[in-house]
Design a protein around this motif. Structure first.
Motif, PDB file in Angstrom:
ATOM      1  N   PRO A 357     -91.247   7.727   1.086  1.00 62.76           N
ATOM      2  CA  PRO A 357     -92.384   8.517   0.602  1.00 62.76           C
ATOM      3  C   PRO A 357     -93.585   7.587   0.414  1.00 62.76           C
ATOM      4  O   PRO A 357     -93.568   6.710  -0.449  1.00 62.76           O
ATOM      5  CB  PRO A 357     -91.882   9.069  -0.734  1.00 62.76           C
ATOM      6  CG  PRO A 357     -90.384   8.970  -0.656  1.00 62.76           C
ATOM      7  CD  PRO A 357     -90.116   7.731   0.147  1.00 62.76           C
ATOM      8  N   SER A 359     -97.132   6.906  -0.771  1.00 64.22           N
ATOM      9  CA  SER A 359     -98.021   7.539  -1.749  1.00 64.22           C
ATOM     10  C   SER A 359     -99.475   7.117  -1.604  1.00 64.22           C
ATOM     11  O   SER A 359    -100.346   7.757  -2.176  1.00 64.22           O
ATOM     12  CB  SER A 359     -97.547   7.190  -3.165  1.00 64.22           C
ATOM     13  OG  SER A 359     -97.744   5.798  -3.418  1.00 64.22           O
ATOM     14  N   VAL A 421     -93.772   9.844   4.728  1.00 64.35           N
ATOM     15  CA  VAL A 421     -94.190  11.197   4.366  1.00 64.35           C
ATOM     16  C   VAL A 421     -95.051  11.121   3.108  1.00 64.35           C
ATOM     17  O   VAL A 421     -94.668  10.498   2.115  1.00 64.35           O
ATOM     18  CB  VAL A 421     -92.971  12.135   4.192  1.00 64.35           C
ATOM     19  CG1 VAL A 421     -91.978  11.566   3.191  1.00 64.35           C
ATOM     20  CG2 VAL A 421     -93.414  13.526   3.781  1.00 64.35           C
ATOM     21  N   TYR A 422     -96.227  11.726   3.191  1.00 65.08           N
ATOM     22  CA  TYR A 422     -97.116  11.831   2.037  1.00 65.08           C
ATOM     23  C   TYR A 422     -96.924  13.200   1.432  1.00 65.08           C
ATOM     24  O   TYR A 422     -97.131  14.222   2.090  1.00 65.08           O
ATOM     25  CB  TYR A 422     -98.573  11.629   2.461  1.00 65.08           C
ATOM     26  CG  TYR A 422     -99.553  11.679   1.310  1.00 65.08           C
ATOM     27  CD1 TYR A 422     -99.847  10.538   0.576  1.00 65.08           C
ATOM     28  CD2 TYR A 422    -100.183  12.873   0.954  1.00 65.08           C
ATOM     29  CE1 TYR A 422    -100.742  10.578  -0.488  1.00 65.08           C
ATOM     30  CE2 TYR A 422    -101.075  12.925  -0.103  1.00 65.08           C
ATOM     31  CZ  TYR A 422    -101.346  11.774  -0.825  1.00 65.08           C
ATOM     32  OH  TYR A 422    -102.234  11.816  -1.881  1.00 65.08           O
ATOM     33  N   MET A 423     -96.510  13.236   0.165  1.00 63.60           N
ATOM     34  CA  MET A 423     -96.247  14.493  -0.532  1.00 63.60           C
ATOM     35  C   MET A 423     -97.273  14.668  -1.639  1.00 63.60           C
ATOM     36  O   MET A 423     -97.085  14.179  -2.751  1.00 63.60           O
ATOM     37  CB  MET A 423     -94.817  14.491  -1.078  1.00 63.60           C
ATOM     38  CG  MET A 423     -93.763  14.478   0.017  1.00 63.60           C
ATOM     39  SD  MET A 423     -92.059  14.362  -0.594  1.00 63.60           S
ATOM     40  CE  MET A 423     -91.909  12.597  -0.845  1.00 63.60           C
ATOM     41  N   ASP A 450     -97.744  14.545   6.745  1.00 66.80           N
ATOM     42  CA  ASP A 450     -98.627  14.788   5.599  1.00 66.80           C
ATOM     43  C   ASP A 450     -98.404  16.217   5.117  1.00 66.80           C
ATOM     44  O   ASP A 450     -98.445  17.161   5.908  1.00 66.80           O
ATOM     45  CB  ASP A 450    -100.095  14.580   6.017  1.00 66.80           C
ATOM     46  CG  ASP A 450    -101.045  14.676   4.847  1.00 66.80           C
ATOM     47  OD1 ASP A 450    -101.078  15.734   4.192  1.00 66.80           O
ATOM     48  OD2 ASP A 450    -101.759  13.695   4.587  1.00 66.80           O
ATOM     49  N   ASN A 452     -98.347  19.008   1.313  1.00 62.80           N
ATOM     50  CA  ASN A 452     -98.490  19.252  -0.115  1.00 62.80           C
ATOM     51  C   ASN A 452     -97.226  19.909  -0.645  1.00 62.80           C
ATOM     52  O   ASN A 452     -96.552  20.655   0.079  1.00 62.80           O
ATOM     53  CB  ASN A 452     -99.696  20.154  -0.406  1.00 62.80           C
ATOM     54  CG  ASN A 452    -101.008  19.406  -0.310  1.00 62.80           C
ATOM     55  OD1 ASN A 452    -101.060  18.199  -0.530  1.00 62.80           O
ATOM     56  ND2 ASN A 452    -102.082  20.115   0.039  1.00 62.80           N
ATOM     57  N   ILE A 453     -96.912  19.642  -1.898  1.00 63.71           N
ATOM     58  CA  ILE A 453     -95.696  20.206  -2.499  1.00 63.71           C
ATOM     59  C   ILE A 453     -96.047  21.203  -3.605  1.00 63.71           C
ATOM     60  O   ILE A 453     -95.214  21.519  -4.451  1.00 63.71           O
ATOM     61  CB  ILE A 453     -94.795  19.093  -3.066  1.00 63.71           C
ATOM     62  CG1 ILE A 453     -95.541  18.265  -4.142  1.00 63.71           C
ATOM     63  CG2 ILE A 453     -94.279  18.190  -1.954  1.00 63.71           C
ATOM     64  CD1 ILE A 453     -94.630  17.305  -4.905  1.00 63.71           C
ATOM     65  N   GLN A 491     -92.950  17.193 -10.415  1.00 62.92           N
ATOM     66  CA  GLN A 491     -93.502  16.667  -9.155  1.00 62.92           C
ATOM     67  C   GLN A 491     -92.683  15.484  -8.650  1.00 62.92           C
ATOM     68  O   GLN A 491     -92.330  15.404  -7.465  1.00 62.92           O
ATOM     69  CB  GLN A 491     -94.946  16.218  -9.371  1.00 62.92           C
ATOM     70  CG  GLN A 491     -95.892  17.298  -9.821  1.00 62.92           C
ATOM     71  CD  GLN A 491     -97.193  16.702 -10.314  1.00 62.92           C
ATOM     72  OE1 GLN A 491     -97.995  16.220  -9.517  1.00 62.92           O
ATOM     73  NE2 GLN A 491     -97.393  16.724 -11.619  1.00 62.92           N
ATOM     74  N   ARG A 495     -90.320  15.350  -5.182  1.00 64.30           N
ATOM     75  CA  ARG A 495     -90.535  14.409  -4.079  1.00 64.30           C
ATOM     76  C   ARG A 495     -89.220  13.749  -3.653  1.00 64.30           C
ATOM     77  O   ARG A 495     -89.011  13.469  -2.477  1.00 64.30           O
ATOM     78  CB  ARG A 495     -91.564  13.360  -4.485  1.00 64.30           C
ATOM     79  CG  ARG A 495     -92.976  13.929  -4.574  1.00 64.30           C
ATOM     80  CD  ARG A 495     -94.025  12.883  -4.873  1.00 64.30           C
ATOM     81  NE  ARG A 495     -95.363  13.463  -4.797  1.00 64.30           N
ATOM     82  CZ  ARG A 495     -96.234  13.502  -5.790  1.00 64.30           C
ATOM     83  NH1 ARG A 495     -95.910  12.984  -6.963  1.00 64.30           N
ATOM     84  NH2 ARG A 495     -97.423  14.058  -5.617  1.00 64.30           N
ATOM     85  N   THR A 498     -87.318  16.382  -1.636  1.00 62.12           N
ATOM     86  CA  THR A 498     -87.997  16.574  -0.356  1.00 62.12           C
ATOM     87  C   THR A 498     -87.769  15.397   0.578  1.00 62.12           C
ATOM     88  O   THR A 498     -87.571  15.576   1.793  1.00 62.12           O
ATOM     89  CB  THR A 498     -89.506  16.786  -0.587  1.00 62.12           C
ATOM     90  OG1 THR A 498     -89.702  17.864  -1.501  1.00 62.12           O
ATOM     91  CG2 THR A 498     -90.227  17.074   0.714  1.00 62.12           C
TER      92      THR A 498
END
Length: 710
Positions: A357, A359, A421-423, A450, A452-453, A491, A495, A498
């Motif tokens: 992940p 960030s 992966v950018y969450m 890329d 959004n969660i 959050q 992550r 995910t």
């Protein structure tokens, strides 16, 4: 010219319980040593079974298989005509011993057990073995029948003896024995031993190599002699990376040195040494007088000579020249050690690659750059013709290509095996972090996603409201501390879930054959672990973590170094960015800051960590030390506040370390709960503790007296 002989030592990438693989690497090292004209070969500690077998050392099968592998070596004529020093455990009189097997031409001539065991930090040898503990004592060992049939006798000597040849005398010591105040080489040297072998299972820690080598140099500067240091190299199945660096030292001078970090499974280091240099070095009358008082060793006689003989002078064979010690900077160590460890883990786990992940912060950035460094090292190995690396790359990254496929650049390889992966969250994530993550992934070639969660976050948040009618709020929206923390944790833990989902499915999305998943990499640094500044079971929970024992300070230095060395100018932006978890909404006057949240800086955390673990100080002792060290920047009451705050949060968060991702060991103050840093995880309240009361008493006294005296 004096009496010349070629000696060989090696670094082997052994793997715990990989019997046939370990055997093949041992035999390859013997063959290579012989091809270079060596008459003595020494290998790493416990090389037959692998050093990191841990509680498998308690199993009878392990000892049987060791003897079976050794029998293969003894029966192989291609391993004859060279004196062999091989590491494996043996059971003698119902006790287990970490031992050296000295063999020649298919016969064992001595079993030499380890005298002093490593039993601190990462090492627990006394859980499995007992030390021989009887210097110079020798007795008889009854061989297993499968060996006795080849040996032609039922018994061989076992104990602290030395080997005498027609031209010299050599003795073995093992790893920890070098680090003890009264090392065996002292008495052996006074007793006439001229060649010392040291078989080691020594792991990498930042800035450690200097200490190890200085001990070897000092040993032979004081005693004279030829010292052959052998070490395991690679990840043998645990948190440690054994960093090789096999070498030959004579009279305190390095004459041959192997690599510290390498993808070579077998690395043999040879040197031509003149034994007459040792004899000339030992001229001092005071040494001679001490030798008369030294313990007497039993000498196991052999007619095998290490040199070619007095009359066979060859002007084309010259002694190896002295050379300077090659030491990597800490930034290079971070680029090389964890990268090699990751490659060993990836190729041996049969996984399809890595996922991290990403960030946009420096920790996940450092993890990504270490993976990129791994790809660079692999490319160098491919260019150098490393057939094992080529086969592993083909299997992991090129399974759906032609058989002769291999990447042309590190970025091409990185794209096949590394996934980022950018969450993000609409209200919490900044454009800057999202952009940094995307551009870094592009520059190193990673396969980037890329997203959004928000939907998952709001769905989870809504469960409580649906069940209870209560809707929690962030602090900036008027919520209580407990609400704010709970919403951040949703959050963070989302992550983690995910990341594992994507790690399992991305190879399928990319139509990679084989069905193997990706290994999820963690990116919590040692200081965050120490302070407990992370969410339990968030992205700190992963399969393995290459930076979990590296400080924030060293990671910044590494990124600054990699910026130019790896031609990645994007890294400058990560260095300058304020560390933030981005778990709270960003407003016009508030952006979450790690150091503000923690109430201490990362540099201070490193100091606390070193004083706690390496200096072995509790709260009161740490306060006393820092009272003097920080006298120019903090008042006594400020020092007290910082020390008490650290110990309070360390104590209440200690339980997190019991579940932390297995991390590469690199730092002496790591709080790894596995076996390096054994502490309780349920502490009494420090703010009510006697040690805090003692700190308060000293502060009150100093304030009354007007400060700290010079």
């Amino acid at each position: 010219m004096g009496r010349l002989m070629t000696v060989a030592t090696c670094s082997l990438n052994q793997w715990a319980l990989d019997w046939e693989g370990n055997l093949a690497r041992i035999k390859e090292s013997i063959h290579e040593a012989k091809a270079r004209g060596a008459t003595l070969r020494v290998g790493p500690e416990l090389e037959v079974c692998g050093y990191g077998c841990l509680d498998h050392f308690l199993e009878g099968d392990l000892y049987l298989h060791c003897w079976e592998m050794l029998l293969n070596i003894l029966n192989d004529a291609s391993c004859h005509s060279i004196l062999l020093d091989i590491g494996m455990p043996v059971i003698h009189r119902n006790n287990r011993f970490n031992s050296r097997i000295i063999a020649l031409n298919g016969k064992i001539i001595l079993i030499r057990p380890k005298l002093w065991l490593a039993n601190d930090g990462n090492y627990r040898e006394m859980r499995y073995f007992i030390p021989w503990g009887r210097p110079t004592h020798v007795e008889e060992y009854y061989l297993p029948r499968l060996i006795a049939n080849v040996q032609g006798s039922q018994k061989v000597p076992i104990g602290d003896a030395v080997i005498s040849t027609p031209d010299t005398c050599f003795g073995a010591e093992t790893c920890e024995e070098l680090f003890t105040p009264n090392s065996p080489h002292n008495a052996m040297g006074l007793n006439g031993v001229e060649i010392f072998t040291n078989s080691s299972g020594s792991h990498h820690s930042l800035r450690k190599l200097d200490t190890r080598i200085s001990l070897i140099q000092e040993a032979t500067r004081k005693n004279g002699g030829v010292y052959l240091y052998s070490n395991q190299q690679g990840c043998d199945g645990d948190r440690l990376y054994y960093d090789g660096c096999a070498m030959v030292i004579i009279n305190g001078e390095i004459v041959a040195q192997g690599s510290q970090f390498s993808l070579n499974d077998v690395e043999v280091v040879t040197a031509v040494v003149d034994i007459e240099e040792v004899r000339a070095y030992r001229f001092a009358p005071s040494r001679g007088l001490q030798s008369l008082q030294a313990p007497t060793y039993q000498r196991i006689e052999t007619t095998f000579s290490l040199s070619s003989g007095d009359s066979d002078f060859d002007p084309n064979v010259t002694p190896s020249r002295h050379q300077s010690l090659r030491v990597h900077k800490p930034e290079e160590e971070i680029a090389l050690g964890p990268a090699c460890w990751l490659w060993d883990y990836l190729r041996r786990s049969k996984a399809a690659g890595f996922l991290v992940p990403l960030s946009g912060g420096i920790d996940s950035c450092a993890t990504a750059v270490i993976v990129f460094s791994m790809c660079r090292i692999i490319m160098d190995a491919l260019k150098n013709g490393n057939t094992q690396v080529k086969a592993d790359v083909q299997r992991i990254a090129g399974a759906y290509e032609a058989e002769d496929w291999f990447p042309k650049t590190p970025q091409e390889l990185c794209n096949r095996i590394f996934h980022t992966v950018y969450m993000g969250m609409a209200a919490q994530s900044s454009k800057e972090t999202r952009s940094r993550a995307e551009r870094l992934a592009k520059d190193i070639g990673a396969y980037h996603t890329d997203m959004n969660i928000d939907d998952v976050f709001h769905a989870e948040k809504g469960l409580l409201t649906q069940a209870t009618g209560f809707e929690p709020q962030f602090k900036v929206h008027g919520g209580a501390v407990s609400e704010n923390l709970a919403l951040q944790n949703i959050q963070a833990r989302t992550r983690m879930v995910t990341a594992y989902y994507f790690a399992q499915m991305l190879p399928t999305v990319r139509k990679r054959p084989g069905g193997g998943g990706l290994l999820v990499l963690g990116s919590a640094n040692v200081d965050e672990c120490l302070r407990g500044y992370l969410t339990k079971y968030d992205c700190s929970s992963a399969d393995i973590n290459p930076i979990g024992s590296i400080s924030k300070t060293d990671l910044k230095r590494f990124i600054h170094w990699a910026c130019s060395e790896f031609s990645l100018p994007i890294l400058d932006e990560f260095i300058d960015a304020i560390p933030t978890a981005e778990l709270e909404p960003i407003t016009h006057d508030y952006v979450q800051s790690d150091e503000a949240d923690m109430g201490m800086t990362y540099d201070e955390l490193s100091i606390f960590g070193k004083l706690r673990k390496e200096a072995k100080l509790g709260p009161y002792g740490m306060f006393q030390r820092l009272l003097h060290d920080w006298r120019d920047k903090c008042s006594p009451s400020e020092v007290a506040v910082k020390v008490k705050r650290f110990h309070h949060f360390y104590a209440i968060n200690r339980h997190k370390m019991t579940t932390m991702t297995p991390a590469y060991h690199a730092e002496g103050y790591s709080p790894d709960d596995n076996r390096f840093d054994l502490r309780p995880f349920l502490y009494p309240a420090f703010f009510e503790s006697w040690s805090f009361k003692r700190i308060d008493e000293v502060v009150a006294q100093l304030e009354k007296e007007g400060g700290v005296n010079e």
